[in-house]
Motif scaffolding. Structure first.
Motif, PDB file in Angstrom:
ATOM      1  N   ILE A  11     -32.257 -92.149-117.179  1.00 35.74           N
ATOM      2  CA  ILE A  11     -32.113 -93.005-118.358  1.00 35.74           C
ATOM      3  C   ILE A  11     -31.534 -92.244-119.550  1.00 35.74           C
ATOM      4  N   ASN A  12     -31.409 -90.926-119.423  1.00 36.65           N
ATOM      5  CA  ASN A  12     -30.871 -90.097-120.511  1.00 36.65           C
ATOM      6  C   ASN A  12     -29.352 -90.009-120.478  1.00 36.65           C
ATOM      7  N   GLN A  13     -28.717 -90.549-119.422  1.00 38.29           N
ATOM      8  CA  GLN A  13     -27.258 -90.599-119.362  1.00 38.29           C
ATOM      9  C   GLN A  13     -26.775 -91.722-120.287  1.00 38.29           C
ATOM     10  N   THR A  14     -25.572 -91.622-120.773  1.00 36.00           N
ATOM     11  CA  THR A  14     -25.037 -92.675-121.642  1.00 36.00           C
ATOM     12  C   THR A  14     -24.705 -93.922-120.824  1.00 36.00           C
ATOM     13  N   LYS A  15     -24.572 -95.045-121.511  1.00 34.60           N
ATOM     14  CA  LYS A  15     -24.257 -96.321-120.855  1.00 34.60           C
ATOM     15  C   LYS A  15     -22.964 -96.204-120.070  1.00 34.60           C
ATOM     16  N   GLU A  16     -21.940 -95.568-120.655  1.00 29.73           N
ATOM     17  CA  GLU A  16     -20.636 -95.448-119.988  1.00 29.73           C
ATOM     18  C   GLU A  16     -20.723 -94.618-118.718  1.00 29.73           C
ATOM     19  N   VAL A  17     -21.482 -93.533-118.764  1.00 28.70           N
ATOM     20  CA  VAL A  17     -21.613 -92.662-117.593  1.00 28.70           C
ATOM     21  C   VAL A  17     -22.353 -93.382-116.469  1.00 28.70           C
ATOM     22  N   ILE A  18     -23.427 -94.091-116.825  1.00 34.00           N
ATOM     23  CA  ILE A  18     -24.196 -94.823-115.806  1.00 34.00           C
ATOM     24  C   ILE A  18     -23.309 -95.871-115.133  1.00 34.00           C
ATOM     25  N   GLU A  19     -22.557 -96.627-115.916  1.00 36.76           N
ATOM     26  CA  GLU A  19     -21.674 -97.654-115.357  1.00 36.76           C
ATOM     27  C   GLU A  19     -20.610 -97.035-114.464  1.00 36.76           C
ATOM     28  N   MET A  20     -20.049 -95.901-114.890  1.00 38.75           N
ATOM     29  CA  MET A  20     -19.016 -95.236-114.098  1.00 38.75           C
ATOM     30  C   MET A  20     -19.563 -94.752-112.751  1.00 38.75           C
ATOM     31  N   LYS A  21     -20.767 -94.201-112.756  1.00 38.85           N
ATOM     32  CA  LYS A  21     -21.344 -93.669-111.512  1.00 38.85           C
ATOM     33  C   LYS A  21     -21.770 -94.785-110.566  1.00 38.85           C
ATOM     34  N   ILE A  22     -22.246 -95.913-111.117  1.00 40.92           N
ATOM     35  CA  ILE A  22     -22.583 -97.060-110.277  1.00 40.92           C
ATOM     36  C   ILE A  22     -21.314 -97.627-109.635  1.00 40.92           C
ATOM     37  N   ASP A  23     -20.238 -97.736-110.434  1.00 39.46           N
ATOM     38  CA  ASP A  23     -18.960 -98.229-109.914  1.00 39.46           C
ATOM     39  C   ASP A  23     -18.446 -97.328-108.796  1.00 39.46           C
ATOM     40  N   TYR A  24     -18.570 -96.020-108.976  1.00 35.72           N
ATOM     41  CA  TYR A  24     -18.105 -95.080-107.950  1.00 35.72           C
ATOM     42  C   TYR A  24     -18.929 -95.222-106.668  1.00 35.72           C
ATOM     43  N   LEU A  25     -20.232 -95.402-106.834  1.00 39.10           N
ATOM     44  CA  LEU A  25     -21.124 -95.535-105.681  1.00 39.10           C
ATOM     45  C   LEU A  25     -20.761 -96.767-104.848  1.00 39.10           C
ATOM     46  N   VAL A  26     -20.540 -97.880-105.529  1.00 36.84           N
ATOM     47  CA  VAL A  26     -20.318 -99.137-104.816  1.00 36.84           C
ATOM     48  C   VAL A  26     -18.881 -99.284-104.332  1.00 36.84           C
TER      49      VAL A  26
ATOM     50  N   SER B 240     -29.161 -98.700-102.546  1.00 40.33           N
ATOM     51  CA  SER B 240     -29.381 -97.301-102.158  1.00 40.33           C
ATOM     52  C   SER B 240     -29.924 -96.479-103.324  1.00 40.33           C
ATOM     53  N   LEU B 241     -29.748 -96.979-104.553  1.00 40.02           N
ATOM     54  CA  LEU B 241     -30.285 -96.272-105.720  1.00 40.02           C
ATOM     55  C   LEU B 241     -31.806 -96.340-105.774  1.00 40.02           C
ATOM     56  N   ILE B 242     -32.380 -97.387-105.168  1.00 43.11           N
ATOM     57  CA  ILE B 242     -33.842 -97.516-105.182  1.00 43.11           C
ATOM     58  C   ILE B 242     -34.480 -96.349-104.436  1.00 43.11           C
ATOM     59  N   ALA B 243     -33.876 -95.981-103.305  1.00 41.51           N
ATOM     60  CA  ALA B 243     -34.410 -94.868-102.512  1.00 41.51           C
ATOM     61  C   ALA B 243     -34.002 -93.522-103.091  1.00 41.51           C
ATOM     62  N   PHE B 244     -32.852 -93.481-103.784  1.00 39.20           N
ATOM     63  CA  PHE B 244     -32.345 -92.202-104.310  1.00 39.20           C
ATOM     64  C   PHE B 244     -31.785 -92.390-105.724  1.00 39.20           C
ATOM     65  N   PRO B 245     -32.671 -92.658-106.698  1.00 36.88           N
ATOM     66  CA  PRO B 245     -32.200 -92.863-108.077  1.00 36.88           C
ATOM     67  C   PRO B 245     -31.590 -91.617-108.697  1.00 36.88           C
ATOM     68  N   ALA B 246     -31.954 -90.430-108.190  1.00 42.32           N
ATOM     69  CA  ALA B 246     -31.439 -89.177-108.752  1.00 42.32           C
ATOM     70  C   ALA B 246     -29.936 -89.038-108.564  1.00 42.32           C
ATOM     71  N   TYR B 247     -29.320 -89.919-107.767  1.00 41.85           N
ATOM     72  CA  TYR B 247     -27.865 -89.907-107.616  1.00 41.85           C
ATOM     73  C   TYR B 247     -27.174 -89.937-108.978  1.00 41.85           C
ATOM     74  N   ILE B 248     -27.753 -90.713-109.922  1.00 44.02           N
ATOM     75  CA  ILE B 248     -27.148 -90.857-111.248  1.00 44.02           C
ATOM     76  C   ILE B 248     -27.065 -89.520-111.976  1.00 44.02           C
TER      77      ILE B 248
END
Length: 586
Positions: free
Chosen positions: A489-504, A513-521
């Motif tokens: 939750i300490n990452q910025t909004k833009e970084v979180i959105e970018m990493k979710i987009d990359y994951l999907v 898959s983030l539920i089992a491995f939230p540390a991916y962010i």
């Protein structure tokens, strides 16, 4: 002839050996001897070093030569020294003491000489003698090295058209003046390097300059120390500046012997800068007694960097409005600390105050009124301190303004406890409200932990939380994720959105898959990209399980990933390095 040559080398070797019972003393052209009681030892030390083959070696053994190198024992080295001494003294007619000094104190030149007879090491002394008979050396090289200079220092100083020392009479004459005056031979090199023109003086000029110092009241010991540390006083009118400094110090009651004690071996001093500082301190308004006490108590003010650091310190304080009275108080109360360290601490504290967003007026007031405090404090990094104190910049700034002495509690090595919560702390109130909305219980252990770990205002945290909701996760899922990996939750909004987009969209992984491995962010996109690029290549080669979990691929260290997966293919490491270079350079 060979027998006679061997006898001459043998006699010289005995003459300069460490295990002789008589030492020659030359006086008025004749030689006499005095006896040295000794207990000669002809066995090796029990703690001698070991070569790779287990053979005991003396500590002075060295390796020379090109083809793997050849080991040179102490005895061989002494034979080489003796042969060089014989050549310089008997063949080249250098004074015995000069020849002996050059042969003993030019190890790098000697190693270079030994390399030239690498294939004739059975009789080192004889081989060196034979080589020197047909290959005259540049005598300035061992001469300069014996004066304390390294090859890279003396190479530019070598005369272009001369090889033999005796051909440069002025150099030798001025060298003898310095040597006979009491300056150690291995310190004369520094003088030559800095003021070579002093060695071009006509007969008697250099000695006259040295005697001029004595006429000022300096002892020979004083002069030796000053000349060795500040060679430039031997040329031009630099000695006039030196005399002015000495006169100023003498006028306030500081004797020359004390000055000599402050001149550290190996350091160089700029007496012009010292004179400027003394004049500056006079303008500040110190009395003679105060100035003497100031310098005697803190010699570094004058001698560290020849006073340049102190001048910079004064300029820094004046920039923030320090008056003569402020400066006078600062130096009278100067702590027992190196001036350079004091100044570095002061500047670091200034940058610290800028980082906490303190206004210029308050910064100027604190620097002007509390320089001793700031100069004595080596503070922790701001981000680290904010975490330890569990507070924000605004509150920290207010604390410092209210009581600057609090800075002493935040220096490196100190144990910092979190600041007590205040009901009026808007940041804490906002974060608490956010956490209560997630289902945290007020004043619970989980709440305390989350308040410490979550960074940002309540609105920012909510905004980041919504990124996961908008991606398709439920509020319950995200809350559980934050409990398992609060740092995401300490990452910025833009970084979180970018990493979710990359994951999907890039990796093709479901958002669940983030539920089992939230540390991916928390991991960088480059790391994830490298791991998955390598994993996909290995999967195509049929060398890995095609159904590995996201955490298995990303979470382990590079060392373990390479060992467990990359090395399963002969070309794996090559492909890994190629992908790594490509991804991290983008």
């Amino acid at each position: 002839m060979n027998h006679l040559q061997k006898l001459r080398i043998s006699s010289v070797l005995k003459w300069v050996s460490f295990n002789f019972s008589k030492t020659p003393v030359w006086e008025n052209g004749s030689c006499s001897y005095y006896h040295i009681p000794q207990n000669p030892r002809f066995y090796s030390s029990k703690r001698a070093a070991k070569a790779d083959n287990g053979q005991d070696l003396d500590e002075t053994n060295t390796v020379v030569g090109g083809n793997g190198g050849r080991l040179i024992s102490r005895v061989d080295r002494q034979e080489a020294q003796a042969a060089l001494l014989e050549y310089l003294h008997s063949t080249r007619s250098l004074q015995f003491m000069d020849a002996e000094n050059m042969s003993r104190n030019s190890p790098l030149f000697l190693d270079k000489l030994l390399k030239k007879i690498d294939n004739e090491m059975d009789d080192v002394g004889r081989s060196i003698t034979r080589f020197l008979r047909y290959h005259p050396i540049n005598e300035f090289e061992p001469f300069f090295e014996s004066m304390g200079l390294k090859p890279n220092e003396y190479s530019p100083l070598l005369p272009r058209n001369l090889m033999f020392l005796n051909d440069d009479e002025r150099l030798l004459e001025n060298y003898y003046v310095l040597r006979d005056y009491g300056i150690e031979r291995n310190k004369i090199g520094k003088i030559y390097k800095e003021v070579a023109e002093a060695f071009r003086y006509d007969y008697g000029v250099l000695l006259s300059k040295l005697e001029t110092f004595e006429k000022m009241g300096l002892t020979q010991s004083n002069v030796v120390k000053i000349v060795a540390s500040s060679p430039y006083v031997l040329i031009g009118k630099a000695n006039i500046v030196l005399f002015k400094v000495l006169e100023k110090l003498k006028s306030i009651g500081i004797h020359y012997g004390w000055i000599e004690e402050q001149l550290l071996e190996g350091n160089s001093y700029n007496w012009g800068r010292m004179l400027e500082l003394l004049c500056l301190l006079n303008k500040i308004g110190y009395s003679k007694e105060q100035l003497k006490g100031l310098i005697v108590q803190n010699p570094g003010l004058l001698f560290e960097g020849s006073g340049s650091t102190t001048s910079l310190l004064i300029g820094f304080l004046v920039k923030f409005g320090a008056t003569s009275n402020d400066l006078s108080s600062t130096f009278i109360n100067f702590p027992q600390l190196e001036v350079e360290k004091y100044f570095l601490n002061l500047r670091q504290c200034y940058h610290f105050l800028v980082e906490v967003e303190m206004n210029e007026q308050e910064i100027g007031r604190i620097v002007r009124l509390h320089p001793g405090l700031l100069g004595s404090c080596y503070l922790k990094k701001l981000n680290s301190l904010l975490v330890c104190l569990n507070t924000g910049r605004k509150r920290l700034c207010e604390i410092i303004i209210k009581n600057p002495q609090e800075l002493r509690n935040w220096v490196h090595g100190s144990r910092v406890k979190p600041l007590p919560k205040t009901r009026g702390d808007k940041l804490v109130v906002e974060k608490t409200k956010f956490l209560l909305g997630l289902g945290f219980i007020e004043n619970s252990t989980e709440m305390e932990k989350a308040l410490k770990l979550f960074r940002g205002k309540g609105a920012e945290l909510q905004e980041r939380f919504n990124c996961f909701i908008n991606a398709g996760l439920t509020s319950t899922d995200v809350t559980e994720m934050l409990k398992n990996a609060p740092q995401i939750i300490n990452q910025t909004k833009e970084v979180i959105e970018m990493k979710i987009d990359y994951l999907v969209n890039e990796l093709g992984q479901p958002i669940s898959s983030l539920i089992a491995f939230p540390a991916y962010i928390s991991y960088t996109t480059q790391r994830v990209s490298l791991r998955y690029s390598m994993y996909n290549w290995l999967k195509d080669q049929g060398r890995v399980d095609p159904n590995l979990a996201l955490s298995t691929i990303v979470a382990c260290s590079d060392k373990i990933f390479i060992k467990q997966y990359v090395n399963h293919h002969p070309s794996g490491l090559v492909v890994w390095e190629k992908l790594k270079k490509q991804i991290y350079s983008e």
